[in-house]
Design an enzyme around this catalytic site. Structure first.
Site, short mmCIF file in Angstrom:
data_model
loop_
_atom_site.label_atom_id
_atom_site.label_comp_id
_atom_site.label_asym_id
_atom_site.label_seq_id
_atom_site.Cartn_x
_atom_site.Cartn_y
_atom_site.Cartn_z
N HIS A 213 0.81 -1.23 0.00
CA HIS A 213 0.00 0.00 0.00
C HIS A 213 0.83 1.27 0.00
CE1 HIS A 213 0.89 0.04 4.32
NE2 HIS A 213 0.69 1.34 4.22
C1 UD1 Z 1 -1.93 6.26 5.09
C2 UD1 Z 1 -0.61 6.73 5.67
C3 UD1 Z 1 0.38 5.58 5.66
C4 UD1 Z 1 -0.20 4.36 6.35
C5 UD1 Z 1 -1.51 4.01 5.69
C6 UD1 Z 1 -2.16 2.79 6.29
C7 UD1 Z 1 -0.11 9.11 5.24
C8 UD1 Z 1 0.74 10.05 4.47
N1 UD1 Z 1 -0.03 7.82 4.89
O1 UD1 Z 1 -1.70 5.93 3.72
O2 UD1 Z 1 1.55 5.96 6.37
O3 UD1 Z 1 0.71 3.28 6.26
O4 UD1 Z 1 -2.39 5.13 5.81
O5 UD1 Z 1 -3.21 2.36 5.49
O6 UD1 Z 1 -0.81 9.52 6.14
N2 UD1 Z 1 -8.78 5.16 0.49
C9 UD1 Z 1 -10.01 4.59 0.43
N3 UD1 Z 1 -10.69 4.38 1.60
C10 UD1 Z 1 -10.18 4.73 2.80
C11 UD1 Z 1 -8.92 5.33 2.86
C12 UD1 Z 1 -8.23 5.53 1.69
O7 UD1 Z 1 -10.51 4.25 -0.63
O8 UD1 Z 1 -10.84 4.49 3.83
C13 UD1 Z 1 -8.02 5.37 -0.79
C14 UD1 Z 1 -8.34 6.68 -1.44
O9 UD1 Z 1 -8.25 6.51 -2.82
C15 UD1 Z 1 -7.19 7.56 -0.98
C16 UD1 Z 1 -6.04 6.58 -0.94
O10 UD1 Z 1 -6.63 5.36 -0.50
O11 UD1 Z 1 -6.95 8.64 -1.80
C17 UD1 Z 1 -4.94 6.99 -0.02
O12 UD1 Z 1 -5.44 7.19 1.29
P1 UD1 Z 1 -4.61 8.10 2.33
O13 UD1 Z 1 -5.28 8.12 3.64
O14 UD1 Z 1 -4.28 9.41 1.72
O15 UD1 Z 1 -3.23 7.35 2.48
P2 UD1 Z 1 -2.90 5.80 2.71
O16 UD1 Z 1 -2.31 5.28 1.46
O17 UD1 Z 1 -4.02 5.04 3.30
#
Ligand code: UD1
Length: 368
Positions: A213
Site C-alpha cells: 500500500h
Molecule cells: C496512510 C498513511 C500511511 C499508512 C496508511 C495505512 C499518510 C501520508 N499515509 O496511507 O503511512 O501506512 O495510511 O493504510 O498519512 N482510500 C479509500 N478508503 C479509505 C482510505 C483511503 O478508498 O478508507 C483510498 C483513497 O483513494 C485515498 C487513498 O486510498 O486517496 C490513499 O489514502 P490516504 O489516507 O491518503 O493514504 P494511505 O495510502 O491510506
C-alpha cells in the site's frame, strides 16, 4: 486525587491498531486507581473512512466510539493535513489543559501534533524516533516534524531513542516498548473461528500473505508490476493471498494479478493477525506488519528500499528487497529453505501502553 485529560487523535488503520491498546490502558488505569481520574477524548480525523479500513478496527479492538469525527477523508497531502488542522483547532482549543496523544507517522499524526503544539498543548508521541532516512516518504517528514515538536517521546526501542539523540532530541524520552505488541497480544486472545475464516477466504494449509500500500509502490507502475511478477513466481510453489488496500486495487487490476495470487478485501485486525500467524511467509511494504510477522515467528520480505525496523533485519527474520523481482523471489526461497535458529524479543514485553499511561499521569496529572 490526580486528574488528567487525554485527547487521542486517530485517523488511519495503523493508528487505530495502536489506539486499541492505548484506549484499553487508559480505561484500565481509570477504573483501577481511585487516586486518578482520566478524562479521555477520542478524535477521529476521518483520513480512513471505509468500514474495512476504520469501523471494523473500532469494533474488533474495543475502541470507544470517537467523541469527535472531523470527517476529512482523502485528498492531497496539503489539503488533507490543512483540513485536519482547521477542523481540529477549535476542538483542541476547548481542551487547553489536556495532553495530546498521537501515534505513528501519518498525516493525521502530523496535523494533530502541529495544531496542539501551536496552541501550547503538550504533545505525547507514541512510536517516536523511528527513521528510514528517506525524505521522499511522506511518513519520514511527518515523523521528523512530530518528534521535534513533542514534549514526551515514547520510543519502541533503544535504537529509536538513539536516533532522536543524534538529532539533538534528548528531553522527555521514554522507552516503554511498542504498543502494537500490546494490541497484538490482546487481539490474538479473542476467540476466532479459524476453519470458518479459512473456508471463507479460500486459504489452503500452506500459503504466503502479502500487503502492498506504500505510495512508492502503488503510484509507480514499474514497481508494482515488478512486485506482482515476483508474487506470481512465488505462487507457482506457494499460493499468495493479498488483502488489498483500496489505493492499490486499481493499478494492480490494470496491470493484472498473476495466477496463484488471490486478491482479498482488506481484513479486520483479528482476521489479519489470524491469517498472518498461520502464513509460511509474508511480503509487505507496511511498517506494522514487519513487526507483527516477527513477533509471530513468520519470516518477512520487505518490498521497500529501507526499513525503520532494522532490528528485525539484524535478527535475520526480515529481508529488504526493494521492488526488484529477482531479489524478492530469492529472499522468499531463502526463507522457505530455512529459518534463523533464534528470535530475540524485540520492542518490549506487551505492557508498553500501561507504561505510557503511567508516564502521562506522572507528568501531566494535576492534583484536584
Ligand atoms: C496512510 C498513511 C500511511 C499508512 C496508511 C495505512 C499518510 C501520508 N499515509 O496511507 O503511512 O501506512 O495510511 O493504510 O498519512 N482510500 C479509500 N478508503 C479509505 C482510505 C483511503 O478508498 O478508507 C483510498 C483513497 O483513494 C485515498 C487513498 O486510498 O486517496 C490513499 O489514502 P490516504 O489516507 O491518503 O493514504 P494511505 O495510502 O491510506
Amino acid at each position: 486525587m490526580r486528574s488528567l485529560q487525554i485527547v487521542q487523535v486517530v485517523g488511519t488503520r495503523p493508528q487505530l491498531v495502536k489506539a486499541g491498546a492505548l484506549s484499553r490502558a487508559i480505561a484500565e488505569r481509570s477504573a483501577s486507581d481511585p487516586a486518578v481520574k482520566i478524562e479521555a477524548i477520542l478524535v477521529d480525523t476521518g483520513q480512513h473512512y471505509d468500514h474495512a479500513m476504520s469501523g471494523v478496527f473500532l469494533e474488533q479492538l474495543g475502541i470507544p466510539e470517537p467523541d469527535v469525527r472531523l470527517g476529512v477523508g482523502s485528498g492531497s497531502h496539503a489539503t488533507q493535513t490543512g483540513q485536519m488542522m482547521m477542523r481540529l483547532e477549535p476542538v483542541l482549543a476547548k481542551e487547553e489543559d489536556a495532553v495530546l496523544l498521537v501515534a505513528g507517522d501519518t498525516n493525521s499524526t502530523l496535523a494533530a501534533a502541529l495544531t496542539a503544539a501551536k496552541l501550547g498543548i503538550p504533545v505525547a508521541h507514541v512510536e517516536a524516533g523511528l527513521r528510514s532516512y528517506n525524505r521522499a516518504m511522506a511518513e519520514e517528514i511527518n515523523r521528523v516534524i512530530v518528534d521535534h515538536i513533542s514534549d514526551l517521546l515514547f520510543c519502541p526501542s533503544e535504537r529509536a531513542a538513539a536516533n532522536l539523540a543524534a538529532e539533538g532530541v534528548t528531553q522527555g524520552i521514554e522507552i516503554p516498548g511498542d504498543v502494537m505488541f500490546d494490541t497484538m497480544i490482546m487481539t490474538l486472545a479473542a476467540p476466532l473461528d479459524w476453519d470458518g475464516l479459512a473456508g471463507r477466504l479460500g486459504l489452503p494449509g500452506e500459503y504466503a500473505v502479502a500487503t502492498v500500500h506504500r505510495a512508492e509502490n502503488t503510484d509507480d507502475e514499474p514497481r508494482l508490476r515488478s512486485i506482482l511478477e515476483a508474487l506470481g513466481r512465488v505462487a507457482m510453489t506457494l499460493p499468495v493471498f493479498l488483502p488489498i488496500h483500496p489505493r492499490t486495487r486499481p493499478l494492480a487490476t490494470a496491470i493484472g494479478v498473476p495466477e496463484g495470487v488471490t486478491l482479498l478485501d482488506p481484513l479486520g485486525p483479528e482476521e489479519m493477525l489470524a491469517v498472518a500467524s498461520r502464513a509460511r511467509l509474508g511480503f509487505t511494504d507496511s511498517g506494522g506488519l514487519q513487526k507483527e510477522l516477527y513477533w509471530l515467528g513468520v519470516p518477512c520480505v520487505t518490498m521497500r528500499d529501507e526499513t525503520e525496523w532494522v532490528e528485525t533485519v539484524e535478527a535475520g527474520w526480515n529481508e529488504i528487497t526493494g521492488a526488484d523481482t529477482d531479489r524478492i523471489v530469492s529472499a522468499a526461497r531463502r526463507f522457505l529453505d530455512g529459518l534463523p535458529a533464534h528470535r530475540p524479543q524485540l520492542y518490549g514485553d506487551g505492557r508498553a501502553s500501561e507504561r505510557i499511561v503511567d508516564a502521562l499521569v506522572e507528568r501531566y496529572g494535576v492534583t484536584a
